[in-house]
Every structure is written in structure tokens, then in C-alpha cells.
Scaffold this motif. Structure first.
Motif, PDB file in Angstrom:
ATOM      1  N   LEU B  47       0.818  -1.220   0.000  1.00  0.00           N
ATOM      2  CA  LEU B  47       0.000   0.000   0.000  1.00  0.00           C
ATOM      3  C   LEU B  47       0.847   1.264   0.000  1.00  0.00           C
ATOM      4  O   LEU B  47       0.325   2.364  -0.067  1.00  0.00           O
ATOM      5  CB  LEU B  47      -0.922   0.009   1.223  1.00  0.00           C
ATOM      6  CG  LEU B  47      -2.046  -1.036   1.189  1.00  0.00           C
ATOM      7  CD1 LEU B  47      -2.838  -0.993   2.478  1.00  0.00           C
ATOM      8  CD2 LEU B  47      -2.971  -0.791  -0.004  1.00  0.00           C
ATOM      9  N   GLY B  48       2.159   1.112   0.099  1.00  0.00           N
ATOM     10  CA  GLY B  48       3.031   2.285   0.104  1.00  0.00           C
ATOM     11  C   GLY B  48       2.813   3.151   1.331  1.00  0.00           C
ATOM     12  O   GLY B  48       2.881   4.380   1.261  1.00  0.00           O
ATOM     13  N   LEU B  49       2.539   2.516   2.470  1.00  0.00           N
ATOM     14  CA  LEU B  49       2.359   3.316   3.686  1.00  0.00           C
ATOM     15  C   LEU B  49       3.646   4.070   3.973  1.00  0.00           C
ATOM     16  O   LEU B  49       4.735   3.595   3.658  1.00  0.00           O
ATOM     17  CB  LEU B  49       2.010   2.414   4.876  1.00  0.00           C
ATOM     18  CG  LEU B  49       0.595   1.854   4.929  1.00  0.00           C
ATOM     19  CD1 LEU B  49       0.356   1.140   6.248  1.00  0.00           C
ATOM     20  CD2 LEU B  49      -0.436   2.956   4.772  1.00  0.00           C
ATOM     21  N   THR B  52       7.518   2.625   4.669  1.00  0.00           N
ATOM     22  CA  THR B  52       7.793   1.271   4.199  1.00  0.00           C
ATOM     23  C   THR B  52       8.818   1.302   3.073  1.00  0.00           C
ATOM     24  O   THR B  52       8.980   2.314   2.390  1.00  0.00           O
ATOM     25  CB  THR B  52       6.512   0.581   3.694  1.00  0.00           C
ATOM     26  OG1 THR B  52       5.932   1.388   2.663  1.00  0.00           O
ATOM     27  CG2 THR B  52       5.513   0.410   4.828  1.00  0.00           C
ATOM     28  N   ASN B  91      -1.640   3.219  -8.620  1.00  0.00           N
ATOM     29  CA  ASN B  91      -0.205   3.116  -8.389  1.00  0.00           C
ATOM     30  C   ASN B  91       0.064   3.579  -6.954  1.00  0.00           C
ATOM     31  O   ASN B  91       0.087   4.775  -6.696  1.00  0.00           O
ATOM     32  CB  ASN B  91       0.456   4.035  -9.438  1.00  0.00           C
ATOM     33  CG  ASN B  91       1.956   4.023  -9.388  1.00  0.00           C
ATOM     34  OD1 ASN B  91       2.575   3.348  -8.566  1.00  0.00           O
ATOM     35  ND2 ASN B  91       2.556   4.787 -10.274  1.00  0.00           N
ATOM     36  N   PRO B  92       0.239   2.663  -5.996  1.00  0.00           N
ATOM     37  CA  PRO B  92       0.212   3.053  -4.580  1.00  0.00           C
ATOM     38  C   PRO B  92       1.275   4.074  -4.181  1.00  0.00           C
ATOM     39  O   PRO B  92       1.076   4.837  -3.241  1.00  0.00           O
ATOM     40  CB  PRO B  92       0.440   1.742  -3.827  1.00  0.00           C
ATOM     41  CG  PRO B  92       0.163   0.657  -4.799  1.00  0.00           C
ATOM     42  CD  PRO B  92       0.411   1.216  -6.169  1.00  0.00           C
ATOM     43  N   LYS B  93       2.404   4.099  -4.837  1.00  0.00           N
ATOM     44  CA  LYS B  93       3.457   5.043  -4.469  1.00  0.00           C
ATOM     45  C   LYS B  93       3.515   6.221  -5.433  1.00  0.00           C
ATOM     46  O   LYS B  93       4.281   7.145  -5.238  1.00  0.00           O
ATOM     47  CB  LYS B  93       4.809   4.322  -4.476  1.00  0.00           C
ATOM     48  CG  LYS B  93       4.860   3.114  -3.535  1.00  0.00           C
ATOM     49  CD  LYS B  93       6.244   2.462  -3.479  1.00  0.00           C
ATOM     50  CE  LYS B  93       6.672   1.809  -4.775  1.00  0.00           C
ATOM     51  NZ  LYS B  93       5.855   0.653  -5.194  1.00  0.00           N
TER      52      LYS B  93
END
Lengths: 485, 490
Positions: B47-49, B52, B91-93
């Protein structure tokens, strides 16, 4: 007794907790009480979950009673900069963008601290996304220098340094991309160490500029700083750039009197305040008097450091901060429309002006047609700077300079001139560009305002830096100082 | 659609995105697979928290290296990742990790087989050069519903190998042949499953046309995200015709990115060159360059299976198989290995084995409800070999073999056991048969047929065989009966 607990060093707190003089709960209650009366003045913390702190303290007391204490940090509170993930606690980076976010996971350093029995104590104020040198860029509240509340504490780890100087916490974590641990440490009269790049895992550190960022320890003495560093450093498979310590304990080691000290040519020239130059010169003379060999070294590309840094760091930041778009977490704009319109509005509303400035700068230097002139050249300059530093450090053990050219300035004084503010980091940036360890140690004052000196060493020479700092600290009265509040 | 008029030549290059067969995602420990609830296969890294970091999945790298070895590519000692920056909610990031400058695979070539003049005749073989193949991460899936947008990140971070060809393909048929060959190689090496219905293989198709004989390439268009071989074929056909039409009308081709609507069988413009993204590539600072040791390469080289067409040539040239059977068998590595195990148990007649496997066995496996995979085949290779052997030795007739095969398929029993249980064993006892034949021949009712046979009517002999088979309850070896009968009748 309880009212004086905030004055004790972490090492002393550890000894007294071990002897049963008081409990971790009593210590945490005392610090919470102090927090209640002083944090509004200093603005060091943005969040303190008292129930969570006391639950951790109780668990520590139970462990200790059962003979299952986890070492020298057992029961000792550590303040955490708000860009380091702690499960169940806010992770805001002092940004409106992440204001609603609670971290669902622990950073590697949070795991390490828990494993050492430490109490994860609150969230420390900072410049938004660690971009700044004054903590004026916090979206939530300003932090102030405990030695003069009209002045900035430095930044971006300004909350960490101010909390230590105000006696709100005995140990704190900071992060350092271009000086964000060392510059506020210098301004607040505390010790801050930026480790060798790769010594401490960045897993759970919100990225600003990935190739420069390192988490590091901050404390009121070199001894405490070493204690915290030793707990943090370990290899971590979740960060491919982290190799961890080489095996030796990260404590002051070796005879600091035998260190060869290099003073970069011309570093005490233009731009360095008279009192700063005097205090740093006195430190050089101290080492000479102890038997250290002092020599002048050449670093011809040193002037390239600040521009190189502002290209590399902003380029990486423009990409690292791309993920904050309101889709998955964080601030989401009420503006409706297409997904991309929502993302644009969320970013426009969520980021503060300094963050936007750096994202724009970073986007520009990576753009087609400009990347070769800026980003690619900056990478070459960076390689050159690193080579020069490594060459210099093959002839001497440490390089000594001021940490910051001038003492802490007044709140708002440089807000209109970002370029002036960027020069705060002129002495600290090269260590990040070259991946080298560096420490700031208090060495005097300009009026009420603390002044620090800065040591840079070869990769993994933390023990030498700590030993050098310890030698100075033991001979002077600057350690353990707290601002009179 | 017709092919390009003969004075035009079409030039095609493909970028094939293949989901690699790995347990975990390419930079996270989260598993992946088809058919899960939305956002079930995610973790903080996917999820690109904030905070991370990506960690390269060695399994994905090794699958990519294995692909390289399959196509005879160079495996550079060092590969590295770059960030491709663009904003889109799938695109999570908002950047994709990819390999721009230091891909894991460089060069290589894929042998293809073009369709022959008929199903039974092998077509021409050619080689298509691979420019490079690089490892990257897949993105999530965005869908629009009820005035809002939904995004599923299960697919985000699935390892993708992007295989880029040189512009070596010259027709829709070649593009199709290339993809079939590539899919066979990828699946046979265990690199990928290439299930197109699950989106495990997607293709970007670059097409340009030029006057035959012209050395310069024409302006190309790129059609994105084709998810079946037929879409690639149709895109090439339509795009070739469109470009020829434009050029013949005196207009020029715009360099553009296109999409393909398979339902309407129509291409459309996605964006032209002016709208092209600036991806602001730069080396990813979170992933140090990866060294691929020569020991790893040597270990993986041992996993490279026999090349599809090398196997086909071996079957035809060494085992004497007809092309049709060989081409069916080699398309599926498990089937080919099944076949070879059967041949090993009865090396005397590979064609007989191939015939049963490629026809009867495959037919019955796929006709079953539900279809039975080869891995659950009720017949073991050695059992099938046993059946062929019984037929070859004349114990049962070819006709009886069909019956025995059906019984083996439904019960899983050995051929010999079924033959015995059903009493199908042919009578090949010459002495006993001769006695029966002499009795039948002596019967006055057949005297007429004997006379006709002796007068030169070959067919008249068959009238004698019926009563013989009847006397032996059909167990007499027909060949032996024929042989003995002719001798007795002189």
C-alpha cells in the motif's frame, strides 16, 4: 525526589530504576506532569498518549520485578520524532497531509526500543516532512528554543532537541537528512549523532530523501547518546540499504587523546559568528592540549555541498512524497471530480509551502531536458565530495568544524528567505552526502544560546566520535544541562 | 481484414508483460493470486504506507534469469531499479519500480514456427530477437462505479517481466506465432503461467509500415494493454490497414499511443506525442544494485528445459513421429514428459504411443466433465505403453485396443488385466487354429467360396474368416488366420 527525576541522565535513571529507587511508572508520571506545565511553552511534543505510556511503564515494572528486565534502557522513556512509525500512534510528520494517520505497524527502531524495554514516549514536533531547520514548518504548532523562547530550536528534529533541553524526556530519536539531528542539538545544547548511512534501519522512517536519511540518537550527554545508539543499531532485512553494526558495541572506544583531528581550511571564515568561532577554536585547543594531533585539511569541493544537496534531496523527495494523494490514507480533499482531480486537490491542501517548494524543485531537476544539467551533475558532485572526505579521513580520524555557523535565530527572522535558512546546514550536509557518521557536542554559548562543535569520521567510526565527545564532555560543564524554565 | 498490400511491409515490435510465477510479490512478502476479495492481498509495503521500503524478492529475480537462460540471453552481473514517476490512483506510491538502464536480461532470441500450408505440414521456422527483459511491479486495478472510483491493490506489486523484442516481426501471423512460442517457453520453464484470462500476459504492440525495399522504418504507433493473442493479431491487421490507407491518401502517420477495443474490434487514440508523460526516471535509492552471481546463473541453467522446437525436431527425426503428433506433444511440457515416460517403457514403437497420447488420451481428458488435467490422468505412462505393446505383439487387435483403452481410462486398470478379464486375448496358437481352419474348410457350405478364391477372386477368402472367428469367439489373431488360411488353401 520525584520532582527532580527529569534532571537525571538516562544512564543514572537506569541505575536508579535497577536499584529500585523508583519505578518506571513514577518516572513517567513525573515527566507527564512536567509535560503538562511546559509543553505549551516549548511546543516540543505534538502528541502524548498518557494511558499508553503508563501501560508501557507498568509492563516494564512488572518485568523488572520478575527479574526479566531487558537492559540499561528498561523503563526509560524515549521521545519519538513524528516521522518514525510506532504502531497505534499518530504518524503525521507534522503535516496536515498525514494528520489523520495512525500507524498500523512498528518501525524497526520502535521494535528495537521495545525489545530493550524502553518506553515509547509521545510524538515529537518537527518541520513538515523533515523539511526545514527551525521547526517553523510544522503544520500544527511552532516549537521554541528552551534557552530563549523567542528563538527557534533548530530543525527539523527541533521537537526532539527542545524536549531534551527542557527536561521533558531523557532520550529522543531524531532523523537527519542534511543536519536535522545535529543542527537542533547544537542550538539546544544537547548531543546528537547521525550514524553512518546504513547502520540503522530506515524501515518505518517516513522518507524525505532516501539516500541521505538516517535515524539517530539525541540526548543530554555523549554517554546517553551512546546508550541509545547501541540499542538502535542492528541489521534489518526490511531495509536493503541497512547493513547494521559490524559487531562491536557502539560505545565510546579507544584513547581519544591519540585521535588525529583535521580542521578543514577556511571553515571558520565567512559566515561564522564570532562567538561560535571562539567556542569551536577553544574546543580545537582543548584537543591539542590533550595530546591530539591537529592539522589543517583541504576539502576543495566543500562549496558544492549545499547546492548538490538541494538537488539530490529535493529530487528524491519529489518522488517519495508522490504517495500522499488522499487515495489510500491521509488528507483527502472534499473537492470531487475525477480521481486525478481529487489527488491534485488533496496535495494542494495537504502540503505546506516549504514542502511544495521542494517538491517543485525536485520535479524540475528530474524533468526531461533538465535532469542532465541538475540531477546527473549533482550525483557527480556528490561522488566527488564523498571521495574528498574519504581521502581527508584517511589522514585524520575526525574532521572538526562548528555544527552551525550562527546561534539560534529568532522565530520568523529567516522565514522570508529560504536560501539563508538552507545555509544553516553548510557544515552538516557533507556527512549526509558522503554517508559518514557525525556528532554535535555542546561546547559553549553565545550569551544564553548554546553552541556546538561537529565531528565527522570515516564510515562506522561512531565509537571514535563518541570517545572524542566524551573526552570533551568530561572536561567541561556542558553535559546534562537543561534550560532554566 | 486483408493483409497489407504486397508493396507495403509491416514492421512489428512487441513489449510483453508477464506476471511471474512467484509465491510473494516482487518487493513485499504479501502473497498474490487470482480470485481473492479486493484488497485482501496487501500489506503496508504494497500500500506504500509512509516509512515502508521495498525488498527485492529473489525468487522473482531468479525467474527472470531463468527466462533469460531459456532464450539464450546474456545475464549481466549487475541489475538495478529505477523509479518511473507518474500520478494515477492504481499506483500506490505514484511511482513504479522498474529497470530502465540495467535490466536483468539482455539479448536472446525466440524460435517461432509459422503456420504450414496444411495442419499436417510444418511451416517455416524463424528467430525473433529479444532486445532485453526487465523486472518491474504491476499496478492495482481501478474501476468506476456509481459515480465513484474503486481501486483494488491485490495486483499491485505482482512481479512483472517486461520482454521487449527487436522490430523483427513482419506480419500478424508472425506476431501470433511469436506469442505462442513465448508462452510455451515461459510455461514450460515454470517462469510464468501466462493465463491470459487472468491477465497474466499483456502486450504493447508497436506497428509501422514502409514501402517494401525501403531501409528506413516508418513512424510507429504503440497500442497498449492487449490482453490476448487474438487482440494482438487483430490490432496488427487493423493498424497496418489504417496506416497504409493514410499513407496512400497522402497523409502521414502520427506517433501516438493507442488503445484497442476488442468488443468493437476497433483501435482508438489514447494520447499523442505532445501529451507523452515525463516519467522523471532516476535510480531508486532504496534498492542497491543487485549482483547476480555466476553460481546462481549456473544453478538456474540446470533448470532450463529442452527447447520446444529442439524437442519437436528430436521427435520427428529420432523417434520417427509424424509432425502432427510431435507438434501437439511438444506444446505442453508435462504432456511431452508423459509421452517420453511411456516411450521409455516401450521404446519399440514411439509413433504408436504418440498416436494414443496425442489423439485418444487428450480427447478423453478434455471430453471428461469436468475436464481432467494430465496430472490427474487415470492412466499411467507405463500402462499406456503396456497397451501399445500388447497391440504390437498381436495379443489384441487395434480394434480391441480401443476398447481396452476406454476401459483403462475409466477404471485405471492395467491393459493386460483388462484383456484377461474380458477374455480378449487373441488366439495365436498356430496348431489349434490350424485344426479349426481345417474343420471349417472341410465344411461343404463353404466349398463355393473356396472354388471362387482358387479361381482368382481374392475377396472370396473373407467369407471363410467369419465362421473361423465365430468358432474362436473372435479371439483368433486375424493376421494369423489370414496367413494360415492362404497356406491351407494353397
Amino acid at each position: 525526589m520525584a520532582d527532580a527525576l527529569h534532571e537525571l541522565s538516562a544512564a543514572e535513571l537506569g541505575r536508579r530504576l535497577a536499584s529500585g529507587a523508583f519505578t518506571s511508572r513514577a518516572l513517567c508520571e513525573a515527566l507527564i506532569a512536567r509535560h503538562r506545565t511546559l509543553n505549551d511553552k516549548v511546543g516540543a511534543f505534538t502528541h502524548l498518549d498518557q494511558a499508553d505510556v503508563l501501560a508501557q511503564a507498568d509492563a516494564s515494572d512488572v518485568r523488572r520485578k520478575a527479574g526479566q528486565g531487558r537492559g540499561p534502557l528498561e523503563g526509560i522513556p524515549v521521545g519519538i520524532k513524528d516521522n518514525i512509525a510506532v504502531k497505534g500512534q499518530p504518524l503525521t510528520c507534522s503535516s496536515k497531509m498525514l494528520a489523520p494517520l495512525v500507524s498500523p505497524y512498528d518501525s524497526h527502531v520502535a521494535e528495537r526500543l521495545r525489545a530493550a524495554g524502553a518506553i515509547l514516549f509521545g510524538r515529537l514536533n518537527m518541520d513538515e516532512f523533515a523539511m526545514g531547520s527551525s521547526t517553523e514548518n510544522s503544520a500544527f504548532r511552532k516549537a521554541f528554543n528552551p534557552w530563549d523562547l523567542e528563538r527557534i530550536p533548530g530543525g527539523s528534529s527541533g521537537g526532539s532537541a527542545a524536549a531534551l533541553a527542557a527536561g521533558l524526556v531523557p532520550l529522543a530519536l531524531g532523523s537527519d537528512t542534511g543536519g536535522s539531528i545535529r543542527q537542533p542539538a547544537s542550538h539546544c545544547g544537547v548531543v546528537g549523532l547521525k550514524p553512518t548511512y546504513g547502520l540503522i534501519s530506515r524501515f518505518g522512517l517516513v522518507a524525505f530523501a532516501s539516500s541521505l536519511d538516517q535515524i539517530g540518537p539525541m540526548a543530554r550527554s555523549v554517554e546517553d547518546c551512546a546508550l541509545l545508539l547501541d540499542a538502535l543499531a542492528s541489521a534489518d532485512a526490511r531495509d536493503m540499504t541497512c547493513f547494521g553494526p559490524s559487531g562491536r558495541a557502539l560505545t565510546p572506544a579507544g584513547d581519544a587523546r591519540k585521535l588525529r583531528i583535521g580542521v578543514p581550511k577556511g571553515f571558520l571564515g565567512k559566515g561564522v559568528a564570532t562567538e561560535v568561532a571562539a567556542a569551536v577554536n577553544a574546543a580545537v585547543e582543548f584537543y591539542r592540549s590533550q595530546g591530539c594531533a591537529v592539522s589543517e585539511v583541504e576539502l576543495p569541493s566543500a562549496d558544492l555541498a549545499v547546492p548538490t544537496y538541494y538537488v539530490v534531496a529535493t529530487a528524491e523527495a519529489s518522488s517519495n512524497l508522490g504517495r500522499y494523494d488522499g487515495v489510500r490514507y491521509g488528507h483527502r480533499s472534499a473537492v470531487s471530480g475525477t480521481p486525478v482531480e481529487m489527488m491534485t486537490a488533496s496535495r494542494s491542501e495537504g502540503f505546506g509551502p516549504e514542502v511544495k517548494r521542494r517538491i517543485l524543485l525536485g520535479t524540475f531537476v528530474l524533468s526531461a531536458g533538465y535532469a542532465d544539467a541538475y540531477y546527473v551533475r549533482a550525483l557527480r558532485a556528490r561522488a566527488k565530495i564523498r571521495a574528498e572526505y574519504l581521502a581527508a579521513l584517511s589522514g585524520v580520524d575526525v574532521l572538526l568544524t562548528p555544527t552551525v555557523p550562527t546561534p539560534a535565530f529568532k522565530v520568523g527572522e529567516k522565514a522570508a528567505d529560504p536560501l539563508q535558512l538552507y545555509l544553516e546546514d553548510v557544515f552538516t550536509i557533507p556527512a549526509n552526502l558522503a554517508g559518514l557518521p557525525a556528532i554535535s557536542v555542546p561546547c559553549g554559548a553565545s550569551g544564553r544560546l548554546p553552541v556546538g562543535f561537529h565531528l565527522v569520521g570515516a564510515p562506522l567510526s561512531e565509537s571514535k566520535l563518541l570517545a572524542a565527545g566524551r573526552l570533551f564532555e568530561d572536561a567541561h560543564g556542558y553535559a546534562h544541562q537543561q534550560a532554566p524554565l | 481484414m486483408s493483409q497489407a498490400p504486397s508493396d507495403w511491409e509491416v514492421v512489428i515490435g512487441l513489449e510483453v508483460h508477464v506476471q511471474l510465477r512467484t509465491r510473494a510479490k516482487v518487493f513485499a512478502s504479501s502473497p498474490w493470486g487470482f480470485g481473492k476479495e479486493p484488497n485482501e492481498q496487501v500489506d503496508p509495503v504494497v500500500l506504500g504506507l509512509p516509512g515502508t521500503l521495498p525488498v527485492v524478492n529473489r525468487e522473482a529475480v531468479e525467474k527472470a534469469v531463468l527466462f533469460g537462460l531459456v532464450v539464450g540471453a546474456e545475464i549481466p552481473e549487475r541489475c538495478a531499479w529505477d523509479r518511473k514517476n507518474y500520478f494515477y490512483p492504481d499506483n500506490p506510491k505514484n511511482y513504479q519500480l522498474t529497470q530502465k538502464d540495467f535490466p536483468v536480461v539482455v539479448g536472446g532470441r525466440v524460435e517461432i514456427e509459422l503456420p504450414g500450408p496444411s495442419r499436417n505440414v510444418m511451416g517455416e521456422h524463424r528467430f525473433v530477437r529479444i532486445h532485453h527483459a526487465h523486472l518491474e511491479e504491476d499496478v492495482g486495478k481501478l474501476s468506476h462505479a456509481g459515480g465513484g472510483s474503486l481501486v483494488d491493490y491485490n495486483r499491485a506489486g505482482v512481479p512483472l517481466l517486461e520482454i521487449v523484442t527487436e522490430p523483427d516481426l513482419r506480419s500478424a501471423a508472425e506476431a501470433e506465432a511469436f506469442l505462442r512460442s513465448l508462452v510455451a517457453m515461459l510455461t514450460q520453464a515454470g517462469v510464468a503461467d501466462c493465463d491470459m484470462e487472468k491477465g497474466q500476459l499483456r502486450c504493447d504492440c508497436n506497428v509501422s509500415v514502409r514501402r517494401r525495399g525501403d531501409a528506413r522504418l516508418g513512424t510507429r504507433t504503440e497500442t497498449k494493454n492487449l490482453n490476448s493473442i487474438s487482440s494482438v493479431r487483430d490490432t496488427v491487421l487493423h493498424e497496418t490497414a489504417r496506416q497504409v490507407r493514410e499513407l496512400e491518401a497522402g497523409r502521414s502517420i502520427t506517433q501516438e499511443t493507442r488503445g484497442w477495443n476488442a468488443e468493437l474490434a476497433r483501435g482508438y487514440v489514447l494520447r499523442d506525442k505532445e501529451d507523452a508523460h515525463d516519467y522523471r526516471y532516476f535510480p531508486d535509492p532504496d534498492i542497491p544494485a543487485l549482483r547476480i552471481s555466476r553460481e546462481t546463473v549456473a544453478r538456474l541453467a540446470k533448470q532450463v528445459p529442452e527447447n520446444l522446437y529442439d524437442r519437436q525436431r528430436r521427435y520427428v527425426e529420432k523417434l520417427g513421429l509424424p509432425y502432427t503428433a510431435a507438434s501437439v506433444l511438444v506444446n505442453d511440457r508435462a504432456l511431452a514428459e508423459w509421452f517420453e515416460a511411456a516411450v521409455a517403457a516401450h521404446p519399440a514403437n514411439p509413433s504408436g504411443v504418440a498416436n494414443l497420447v496425442a489423439n485418444d488420451l487428450l480427447r478423453d481428458l478434455s471430453a471428461a466433465v469436468p475436464p481432467i488435467p494430465l496430472s490427474a490422468c487415470p492412466i499411467r505412462p507405463a500402462s499406456l505403453a503396456g497397451l501399445v505393446k500388447l497391440t504390437d505383439e498381436g495379443v489384441i487387435s487395434k480394434q480391441q485396443a480401443k476398447e481396452v483403452f476406454a476401459e483403462m481410462f475409466s477404471t485405471g486398470n492395467e491393459a493386460a488385466a483388462i484383456v484377461d478379464a474380458k477374455g480378449l486375448r487373441q488366439n495365436s496358437d498356430t496348431g489349434e487354429l490350424e485344426k479349426i481352419i481345417r474343420e471349417v474348410v472341410a465344411d461343404p457350405s463353404v466349398a463355393k467360396s473356396i472354388a471362387e478364391y482358387r479361381a482368382g477372386n481374392e475377396k472370396a477368402i473373407n467369407a471363410l474368416k467369419g465362421p473361423i472367428m465365430k468358432r474362436t469367439q473372435g479371439k483368433a489373431n486375424p493376421g494369423l488366420v489370414d496367413q494360415l488360411l492362404r497356406r491351407i488353401l494353397g
